[in-house]
Write a protein that holds these residues in place. Structure first.
Motif, short mmCIF file in Angstrom:
data_model
loop_
_atom_site.label_atom_id
_atom_site.label_comp_id
_atom_site.label_asym_id
_atom_site.label_seq_id
_atom_site.Cartn_x
_atom_site.Cartn_y
_atom_site.Cartn_z
N LEU A 180 0.83 -1.21 0.00
CA LEU A 180 0.00 0.00 0.00
C LEU A 180 0.86 1.26 0.00
O LEU A 180 0.67 2.16 -0.83
CB LEU A 180 -0.90 -0.02 1.24
CG LEU A 180 -1.79 1.19 1.45
CD1 LEU A 180 -2.83 1.24 0.37
CD2 LEU A 180 -2.47 1.13 2.80
N VAL B 168 -3.14 14.38 3.44
CA VAL B 168 -3.89 13.13 3.32
C VAL B 168 -3.93 12.76 1.84
O VAL B 168 -4.39 13.54 1.01
CB VAL B 168 -5.33 13.30 3.86
CG1 VAL B 168 -6.15 12.04 3.65
CG2 VAL B 168 -5.29 13.67 5.33
N VAL B 169 -3.40 11.58 1.53
CA VAL B 169 -3.34 11.19 0.11
C VAL B 169 -4.42 10.17 -0.24
O VAL B 169 -4.81 10.05 -1.39
CB VAL B 169 -1.92 10.69 -0.25
CG1 VAL B 169 -1.63 9.32 0.29
CG2 VAL B 169 -1.69 10.73 -1.74
N ALA B 170 -4.92 9.46 0.74
CA ALA B 170 -6.02 8.52 0.47
C ALA B 170 -6.97 8.48 1.66
O ALA B 170 -6.55 8.46 2.80
CB ALA B 170 -5.48 7.12 0.21
N ASP B 171 -8.25 8.49 1.31
CA ASP B 171 -9.28 8.39 2.33
C ASP B 171 -10.29 7.38 1.82
O ASP B 171 -11.30 7.73 1.22
CB ASP B 171 -9.94 9.77 2.53
CG ASP B 171 -11.07 9.73 3.54
OD1 ASP B 171 -11.30 8.66 4.13
OD2 ASP B 171 -11.73 10.76 3.73
N PRO B 172 -9.95 6.08 2.01
CA PRO B 172 -10.85 5.06 1.46
C PRO B 172 -12.21 5.16 2.13
O PRO B 172 -12.36 4.81 3.29
CB PRO B 172 -10.17 3.74 1.80
CG PRO B 172 -8.80 4.09 2.24
CD PRO B 172 -8.88 5.48 2.78
N VAL C 277 0.76 6.18 -7.11
CA VAL C 277 -0.38 6.20 -8.04
C VAL C 277 -1.48 7.11 -7.50
O VAL C 277 -2.06 7.93 -8.23
CB VAL C 277 -0.93 4.76 -8.25
CG1 VAL C 277 -2.03 4.76 -9.29
CG2 VAL C 277 0.17 3.80 -8.64
N LEU C 278 -1.73 6.99 -6.21
CA LEU C 278 -2.78 7.82 -5.59
C LEU C 278 -2.41 9.30 -5.65
O LEU C 278 -3.28 10.15 -5.85
CB LEU C 278 -2.98 7.40 -4.14
CG LEU C 278 -3.77 6.10 -3.95
CD1 LEU C 278 -3.60 5.55 -2.55
CD2 LEU C 278 -5.25 6.33 -4.23
N VAL D 208 -8.32 16.04 -8.41
CA VAL D 208 -9.28 16.21 -7.30
C VAL D 208 -8.88 17.42 -6.45
O VAL D 208 -9.72 18.26 -6.11
CB VAL D 208 -9.31 14.93 -6.41
CG1 VAL D 208 -10.25 15.13 -5.23
CG2 VAL D 208 -9.75 13.73 -7.23
N ASN D 209 -7.59 17.51 -6.16
CA ASN D 209 -7.10 18.65 -5.35
C ASN D 209 -7.27 19.97 -6.09
O ASN D 209 -7.56 20.99 -5.47
CB ASN D 209 -5.63 18.44 -4.98
CG ASN D 209 -5.46 17.38 -3.93
OD1 ASN D 209 -6.39 17.11 -3.18
ND2 ASN D 209 -4.31 16.74 -3.88
N LYS E 226 -10.83 21.02 -5.84
CA LYS E 226 -11.10 21.45 -4.46
C LYS E 226 -10.51 22.84 -4.20
O LYS E 226 -11.13 23.69 -3.58
CB LYS E 226 -10.48 20.44 -3.50
CG LYS E 226 -11.01 20.58 -2.12
CD LYS E 226 -10.22 19.77 -1.14
CE LYS E 226 -10.31 20.44 0.21
NZ LYS E 226 -9.05 20.65 0.84
N MET F 122 1.20 1.83 -4.01
CA MET F 122 -0.03 2.55 -4.34
C MET F 122 0.03 4.04 -4.07
O MET F 122 -0.68 4.80 -4.73
CB MET F 122 -1.19 1.94 -3.56
CG MET F 122 -1.38 0.49 -3.94
SD MET F 122 -3.05 0.03 -3.81
CE MET F 122 -2.95 -1.71 -4.02
N LEU G 14 -4.54 7.52 4.64
CA LEU G 14 -3.12 7.38 4.32
C LEU G 14 -2.53 8.79 4.21
O LEU G 14 -3.10 9.64 3.53
CB LEU G 14 -3.02 6.67 2.97
CG LEU G 14 -1.83 5.78 2.71
CD1 LEU G 14 -1.76 4.68 3.74
CD2 LEU G 14 -1.94 5.17 1.33
N LEU H 61 -3.27 10.46 -9.10
CA LEU H 61 -4.72 10.53 -9.30
C LEU H 61 -5.37 11.66 -8.50
O LEU H 61 -6.41 12.18 -8.90
CB LEU H 61 -5.37 9.20 -8.89
CG LEU H 61 -5.21 8.04 -9.87
CD1 LEU H 61 -5.81 6.78 -9.29
CD2 LEU H 61 -5.88 8.34 -11.20
N SER H 62 -4.73 12.03 -7.38
CA SER H 62 -5.37 13.06 -6.55
C SER H 62 -5.11 14.48 -7.05
O SER H 62 -5.71 15.42 -6.56
CB SER H 62 -4.91 12.93 -5.09
OG SER H 62 -3.54 13.18 -5.00
#
Lengths: 172, 285
Positions: free
Chosen positions: B51, B132-136, B58-59, B66-67, B70, B55, B145, B62-63
């Motif tokens: 993870l 924060v890079v991932a918020d599943p 990659v996250l 999104v950022n 925002k 990952m 994460l 991808l973010s």
């Protein structure tokens, strides 16, 4: 050059369904910052797994379903094996019952997903609760289920588009 | 030629064997992972390494969109409320100046008293800020994460704070990224005080945005609006960190509304208070 193009096409044909599942898993893990959304976000990856199992099982096998689930467990920091088990069993049963859904009007596929997706989420709720020896909140699971059913047509359309992009006739 | 045919035949047998027993094989493997994952930390830490090492990059990529969205949305909102912000800041500044005067007096008084009592100060806390890079999301996952790891001095058990209060603690520290167990996670247990009476209790997560209070003394009477802070018991969290307020009491279930809004978790502060409590003996990977 033509051989390279053919190779790229074949690699895309073989890997695209699995990569779509992984992509949706990653998208599901991104911080969206939408009020009250985090606790009810739908598990999007379940949709393509259902779609491939019913509509194109020759492009996405049981092993891929297992590894998609395992990856989801890792990414969502859940106890390892829970989603791997659910995705594998879901794939197996759908593969057995696909003749009742595949080739029928779209609403049949949607209804089928509503049923199997709900069962899969309930199973996950049960296994996560069992693993933590405490029942976790159920309302969030139900809302998440409704969201998942509502977005099904969008992801199904994506899957359909992917099949159209690389038809299997090319590799028969 | 014959050898090639033999290899092909072998491969065919292996493939048909796998297909025939795939379901049994995979179900056993999944159950094995579930059981071993509970008992064996090595398997879990392999997952955590995948993870944080594979990952996270990659996250991060991808973010970016999104950022960006925002950030634009935030800019527009801020512009609209600029005048109001300005007035609030002027008023706050006046108030702060008053507090500063009082704080200076209290500090010198405190120093004198500490000297008189020969008081030994606790170690200074070290802190790191991380994105924060991932918020599943979803009903089953209550962890995030963050982009700070052992390289930045983060270690397992460190306290994670957002600007409003306690967010959780570091469950796994990778090289460059770490996994945070939020206070709402079903595996989270935090010893707390309920103020103003100072009742001791335990705050447990149930994977909903509002964790519950348990282990409250029998005759304890708490009311909606009471403040919940860490008690410092077990030595994982220092005392008096604000967590939230009691939001409801229904059928013996006391729900707490955390001060930290998970949907707004963007940047967190990871603090090493030098307390490792019961986690001290657990080997950190």
């Amino acid at each position: 050059m033509n051989a390279l193009y053919e190779l790229a096409k074949k690699v895309f044909y073989l890997t695209a369904p699995f990569l779509l599942v992984v992509f949706l898993e990653l998208v599901g893990a991104l911080p969206i910052h939408m009020p009250a959304f985090s606790s009810v976000a739908p598990p999007l990856a379940l949709i393509p797994v259902y779609y491939w199992a019913v509509h194109a099982p020759w492009r996405f096998g049981m092993f891929q379903a297992f590894f998609s689930g395992l990856l989801l467990d890792i990414l969502f920091m859940l106890p390892l094996g829970i989603n791997a088990l659910i995705f594998t069993l879901l794939y197996y049963f759908l593969n057995r019952l696909r003749r009742f859904i595949a080739g029928k009007p779209f609403y049949v596929s949607w209804l089928g997903f509503a049923l199997f997706g709900t069962v899969a989420l309930m199973a996950e709720w049960f296994l996560v609760s069992l693993s933590s020896r405490q029942f976790i909140g159920f309302a969030g699971v139900l809302i998440s289920d409704v969201f998942m059913i509502v977005v099904y047509p969008l992801i199904a359309l994506l899957c359909y588009g992917l099949i159209r992009l690389s038809p299997e006739e090319d590799y028969e | 030629m014959q050898q090639a045919n033999r290899v092909k035949s072998h491969l065919y047998h292996v493939k048909s064997f796998l297909q025939r027993f795939a379901l049994i094989l995979l179900v056993i493997l999944a159950f094995g992972l579930m059981l071993l994952g509970k008992a064996d930390n090595v398997i879990v830490s392999v997952g955590q390494k995948v993870l944080t090492v594979v990952m996270v990059p990659v996250l991060e990529v991808l973010s970016v969109p999104v950022n960006a969205v925002k950030s634009y949305a935030g800019d527009v909102q801020e512009l609209a409320a600029l005048k109001e912000y300005n007035q609030k800041l002027i008023a706050q500044n006046q108030e702060m100046l008053e507090y500063k005067k009082q704080a200076k007096l209290l500090k010198s008084e405190n120093e004198k008293l500490a000297k008189l009592l020969n008081y030994k100060k606790p170690p200074k806390a070290k802190s790191v800020s991380a994105r924060v890079v991932a918020d599943p999301g979803g009903a089953f996952a209550q962890s995030i994460l963050v982009l700070a790891g052992r390289e930045d001095g983060v270690s397992k058990g460190d306290v994670v704070m957002a600007k409003d209060g306690l967010a959780g603690r570091i469950a796994y520290a990778g090289e460059k990224a770490s996994q945070v167990l939020l206070i709402s996670d079903v595996n989270s247990r935090i010893p707390v005080f309920i103020e103003p009476h100072g009742y001791r209790a335990v705050l447990i997560g149930d994977n909903t945005p509002k964790p519950q209070i348990t282990a409250l003394p029998e005759k304890a009477e708490v009311a909606v609006g009471d403040k919940v802070v860490t008690s410092g018991d077990a030595g994982v969290f220092p005392a008096e960190i604000e967590i939230g307020v009691i939001e409801s009491k229904k059928d013996g279930i006391i729900k707490v509304k955390p001060l930290v809004n998970r949907d707004r978790l963007d940047i967190v502060n990871i603090i090493d208070f030098g307390l490792k409590g019961i986690l001290e003996n657990i080997k950190c990977e």
